[in-house]
Design a protein around this motif. Structure first.
Motif, PDB file in Angstrom:
ATOM      1  N   ASN A   1     -46.084 -93.952 -86.154  1.00 34.24           N
ATOM      2  CA  ASN A   1     -46.100 -95.364 -86.547  1.00 34.24           C
ATOM      3  C   ASN A   1     -47.483 -95.851 -86.936  1.00 34.24           C
ATOM      4  OD1 ASN A   1     -47.388 -95.517 -84.085  1.00 34.24           O
ATOM      5  ND2 ASN A   1     -45.876 -96.821 -83.091  1.00 34.24           N
ATOM      6  N   ARG A   2     -48.400 -94.905 -87.155  1.00 34.82           N
ATOM      7  CA  ARG A   2     -49.734 -95.253 -87.631  1.00 34.82           C
ATOM      8  C   ARG A   2     -49.831 -94.930 -89.128  1.00 34.82           C
ATOM      9  NH1 ARG A   2     -53.862 -93.728 -82.633  1.00 34.82           N
ATOM     10  NH2 ARG A   2     -52.539 -94.585 -80.976  1.00 34.82           N
ATOM     11  N   THR A   3     -51.028 -94.966 -89.654  1.00 33.67           N
ATOM     12  CA  THR A   3     -51.233 -94.808 -91.093  1.00 33.67           C
ATOM     13  C   THR A   3     -50.942 -93.369 -91.546  1.00 33.67           C
ATOM     14  OG1 THR A   3     -52.891 -96.563 -91.077  1.00 33.67           O
ATOM     15  CG2 THR A   3     -52.959 -95.018 -92.923  1.00 33.67           C
ATOM     16  N   ILE A   4     -50.349 -93.248 -92.737  1.00 31.43           N
ATOM     17  CA  ILE A   4     -50.105 -91.948 -93.357  1.00 31.43           C
ATOM     18  C   ILE A   4     -50.717 -91.960 -94.754  1.00 31.43           C
ATOM     19  CG2 ILE A   4     -48.364 -90.363 -94.291  1.00 31.43           C
ATOM     20  CD1 ILE A   4     -46.479 -91.270 -92.094  1.00 31.43           C
ATOM     21  N   LEU A   5     -51.433 -90.893 -95.077  1.00 32.13           N
ATOM     22  CA  LEU A   5     -51.932 -90.639 -96.420  1.00 32.13           C
ATOM     23  C   LEU A   5     -51.177 -89.446 -96.993  1.00 32.13           C
ATOM     24  CD1 LEU A   5     -55.590 -90.565 -97.668  1.00 32.13           C
ATOM     25  CD2 LEU A   5     -54.164 -88.539 -97.999  1.00 32.13           C
ATOM     26  N   THR A   6     -50.764 -89.545 -98.244  1.00 36.66           N
ATOM     27  CA  THR A   6     -50.155 -88.395 -98.911  1.00 36.66           C
ATOM     28  C   THR A   6     -51.013 -87.980-100.094  1.00 36.66           C
ATOM     29  OG1 THR A   6     -48.738 -89.963-100.118  1.00 36.66           O
ATOM     30  CG2 THR A   6     -47.750 -88.765 -98.270  1.00 36.66           C
ATOM     31  N   ASP A   7     -51.145 -86.657-100.281  1.00 32.85           N
ATOM     32  CA  ASP A   7     -51.818 -86.202-101.487  1.00 32.85           C
ATOM     33  C   ASP A   7     -50.788 -86.057-102.603  1.00 32.85           C
ATOM     34  OD1 ASP A   7     -50.521 -83.835-100.902  1.00 32.85           O
ATOM     35  OD2 ASP A   7     -52.315 -82.765-100.284  1.00 32.85           O
ATOM     36  N   SER A   8     -51.247 -85.759-103.791  1.00 37.66           N
ATOM     37  CA  SER A   8     -50.381 -85.872-104.967  1.00 37.66           C
ATOM     38  C   SER A   8     -49.519 -84.653-105.226  1.00 37.66           C
ATOM     39  CB  SER A   8     -51.238 -86.120-106.211  1.00 37.66           C
ATOM     40  OG  SER A   8     -52.002 -84.962-106.516  1.00 37.66           O
ATOM     41  N   GLY A   9     -49.863 -83.530-104.616  1.00 43.49           N
ATOM     42  CA  GLY A   9     -49.142 -82.290-104.865  1.00 43.49           C
ATOM     43  C   GLY A   9     -49.785 -81.398-105.904  1.00 43.49           C
ATOM     44  N   GLY A  10     -50.759 -81.899-106.637  1.00 41.89           N
ATOM     45  CA  GLY A  10     -51.355 -81.125-107.715  1.00 41.89           C
ATOM     46  C   GLY A  10     -52.036 -79.862-107.246  1.00 41.89           C
ATOM     47  N   PHE A  11     -52.792 -79.936-106.152  1.00 41.54           N
ATOM     48  CA  PHE A  11     -53.515 -78.762-105.670  1.00 41.54           C
ATOM     49  C   PHE A  11     -52.553 -77.654-105.266  1.00 41.54           C
ATOM     50  CE2 PHE A  11     -55.337 -76.240-102.215  1.00 41.54           C
ATOM     51  CZ  PHE A  11     -56.489 -75.757-102.818  1.00 41.54           C
ATOM     52  N   GLN A  12     -51.450 -78.028-104.580  1.00 47.27           N
ATOM     53  CA  GLN A  12     -50.500 -77.022-104.126  1.00 47.27           C
ATOM     54  C   GLN A  12     -49.771 -76.370-105.302  1.00 47.27           C
ATOM     55  OE1 GLN A  12     -50.949 -79.989-102.620  1.00 47.27           O
ATOM     56  NE2 GLN A  12     -51.959 -79.098-100.830  1.00 47.27           N
ATOM     57  N   ILE A  13     -49.503 -77.150-106.339  1.00 47.65           N
ATOM     58  CA  ILE A  13     -48.855 -76.563-107.510  1.00 47.65           C
ATOM     59  C   ILE A  13     -49.748 -75.482-108.113  1.00 47.65           C
ATOM     60  CG2 ILE A  13     -48.165 -77.014-109.902  1.00 47.65           C
ATOM     61  CD1 ILE A  13     -47.122 -79.724-108.936  1.00 47.65           C
ATOM     62  N   MET A  14     -51.046 -75.761-108.165  1.00 52.17           N
ATOM     63  CA  MET A  14     -51.970 -74.807-108.759  1.00 52.17           C
ATOM     64  C   MET A  14     -52.178 -73.579-107.864  1.00 52.17           C
ATOM     65  SD  MET A  14     -52.483 -76.281-111.561  1.00 52.17           S
ATOM     66  CE  MET A  14     -52.162 -77.939-112.175  1.00 52.17           C
ATOM     67  N   SER A  15     -52.032 -73.748-106.561  1.00 46.73           N
ATOM     68  CA  SER A  15     -52.363 -72.647-105.659  1.00 46.73           C
ATOM     69  C   SER A  15     -51.153 -71.919-105.097  1.00 46.73           C
ATOM     70  CB  SER A  15     -53.213 -73.177-104.489  1.00 46.73           C
ATOM     71  OG  SER A  15     -52.489 -74.143-103.746  1.00 46.73           O
ATOM     72  N   LEU A  16     -49.997 -72.592-105.008  1.00 43.27           N
ATOM     73  CA  LEU A  16     -48.850 -71.984-104.337  1.00 43.27           C
ATOM     74  C   LEU A  16     -47.696 -71.617-105.249  1.00 43.27           C
ATOM     75  CD1 LEU A  16     -48.509 -74.172-101.090  1.00 43.27           C
ATOM     76  CD2 LEU A  16     -49.532 -71.911-101.309  1.00 43.27           C
ATOM     77  N   SER A  17     -47.491 -72.363-106.302  1.00 43.74           N
ATOM     78  CA  SER A  17     -46.303 -72.145-107.112  1.00 43.74           C
ATOM     79  C   SER A  17     -46.398 -70.844-107.884  1.00 43.74           C
ATOM     80  CB  SER A  17     -46.088 -73.311-108.077  1.00 43.74           C
ATOM     81  OG  SER A  17     -47.144 -73.376-109.006  1.00 43.74           O
ATOM     82  N   GLY A  18     -45.221 -70.331-108.255  1.00 40.27           N
ATOM     83  CA  GLY A  18     -45.185 -69.091-109.021  1.00 40.27           C
ATOM     84  C   GLY A  18     -45.474 -69.362-110.474  1.00 40.27           C
TER      85      GLY A  18
END
Length: 374
Positions: free
Chosen positions: A86-103
């Motif tokens: 119930n405290r603050t949440i920050l989300t990143d955009s997903g761009g870094f993971q697409i570049m590093s994890l996706s096939g």
């Protein structure tokens, strides 16, 4: 709804003491955000994360859009309810993971098409869709979609990625405002790119500063370059960013990285290091870093830190932790992760107090002697 804002509280040379006001409470800065990639800080209960003093955690757009999906999380009441935070949440955009994890992935002006690392399914992430997903998750602080170019890279490639990220920043901001993000008390941060090229970093920071973001992130660092390069990029970039807005250094880092970045005016950090280290038998303490796999701990009845407020650090012997780690018991990973998150929060509190008291240079030097070697 509480509007997002940054409240400056003081400064000692370039080191800043402040407070973020969000729809889910306040965050004292400088702050370290434990990483809760898939709606969980690995090996920890949410209430124990909060008990360490953490006021904000990070979630990841890429992982959550794939599983369980942003639409499902939204239907279940949003990310705060879903993960019982119930405290603050920050989300990143997903761009870094697409570049590093996706096939398979294909980067175009419109966005990036990629193949899931989980099941091979195909997806398209655009600046607009990234903001939409973060809106469905209901995070308090959101990130523009950007391209993080791997280093080392040729200047023309770094420049191409930086300019694409600027165009995506404009589209992200337009989508955020169209979805009434500011009215909901949410914030969208722009992300400075430019690799290890100071001129490109300054150009990116200046262009983003002209856009009405609630805060500014520095991306594309802590990706393997030497610390002196990272710090040199901060030295060039930070004077260009608006002083009245929060500054977030993404993916950093070691205690020494954090101390030196705070000295230059950074307000927010995240890194998987303390949680990952805990799962691999390493403890961060005010005495330095300890590898509990080492045989020298086998007969040591002392706790990690008898004066710590954290039960994991105070109430369990090093011998017992060594035993758990050597046996591969899950409790070992849980206790060491708990200890590490607690230490990182203790470090941030120490830095905040030093800034308030005008003693930052002294504390920086003292902690630097402890952590300069990592």
């Amino acid at each position: 709804m509480t509007p997002f804002r940054y409240e400056p509280l003081g400064q000692d040379d370039a080191a800043r003491r402040g407070r973020l006001h969000t729809a889910h409470g306040t965050v004292e800065t400088p702050a370290f955000m434990p990483v809760g990639t898939q709606a969980t800080v690995k090996a920890m209960f949410p209430e124990d994360v909060a008990a360490t003093g953490a006021e904000v955690v990070l979630g990841n757009t890429y992982h959550l859009m794939l599983r369980p999906t942003a639409e499902r999380v939204s239907g279940l009441g949003g990310l705060h309810t879903f993960m019982r935070w119930n405290r603050t949440i920050l989300t990143d955009s997903g761009g870094f993971q697409i570049m590093s994890l996706s096939g398979l992935r294909k980067l175009e002006e419109h966005g990036v098409a990629f193949q899931s690392h989980i099941d091979g399914s195909r997806h398209l992430l655009t600046p607009e869709r990234s903001v939409e997903i973060q809106g469905l998750l209901g995070s308090d602080i959101q990130m523009q979609l950007d391209e993080c170019v791997r280093l080392p890279a040729e200047r023309k490639e770094v420049e191409r990625g930086m300019r694409l990220s600027l165009r995506w920043a404009e589209r992200s901001r337009a989508a955020f405002e169209a979805m009434d993000g500011p009215a909901k008390g949410q914030a969208l941060f722009g992300i400075v790119q430019g690799g290890d090229d100071a001129g490109l970093r300054v150009e990116s920071a200046a262009a983003l500063s002209a856009m009405p973001f609630e805060g500014y992130s520095i991306g594309g660092l802590a990706v393997g370059e030497p610390q002196d390069v990272m710090l040199a990029m901060l030295d060039e970039t930070l004077p260009v960013l608006p002083a009245e807005k929060p500054r977030y250094l993404m993916g950093v880092g070691t205690p020494h990285d954090i101390i030196e970045a705070v000295a230059r005016g950074i307000d927010m950090f995240d890194c998987v290091m303390p949680t990952r280290a805990g799962r691999h038998g390493v403890a961060y303490t005010r005495f330095g870093k300890l590898n509990l796999k080492n045989a020298r701990h086998a007969d040591d009845p002392a706790p990690l830190d008898p004066e710590s407020d954290c039960p994991a650090a105070r109430d369990y012997s090093r011998a017992y932790l060594h035993h758990l780690v050597r046996c591969g018991e899950g409790l070992g990973a849980m206790l060491l992760t708990w200890n590490n998150i607690a230490y990182y929060q203790h470090l941030m509190k120490t830095l905040r107090t030093a800034i308030e008291q005008g003693r930052f240079a002294e504390v920086r030097a003292e902690l630097g002697r402890l952590w300069a070697k990592g």
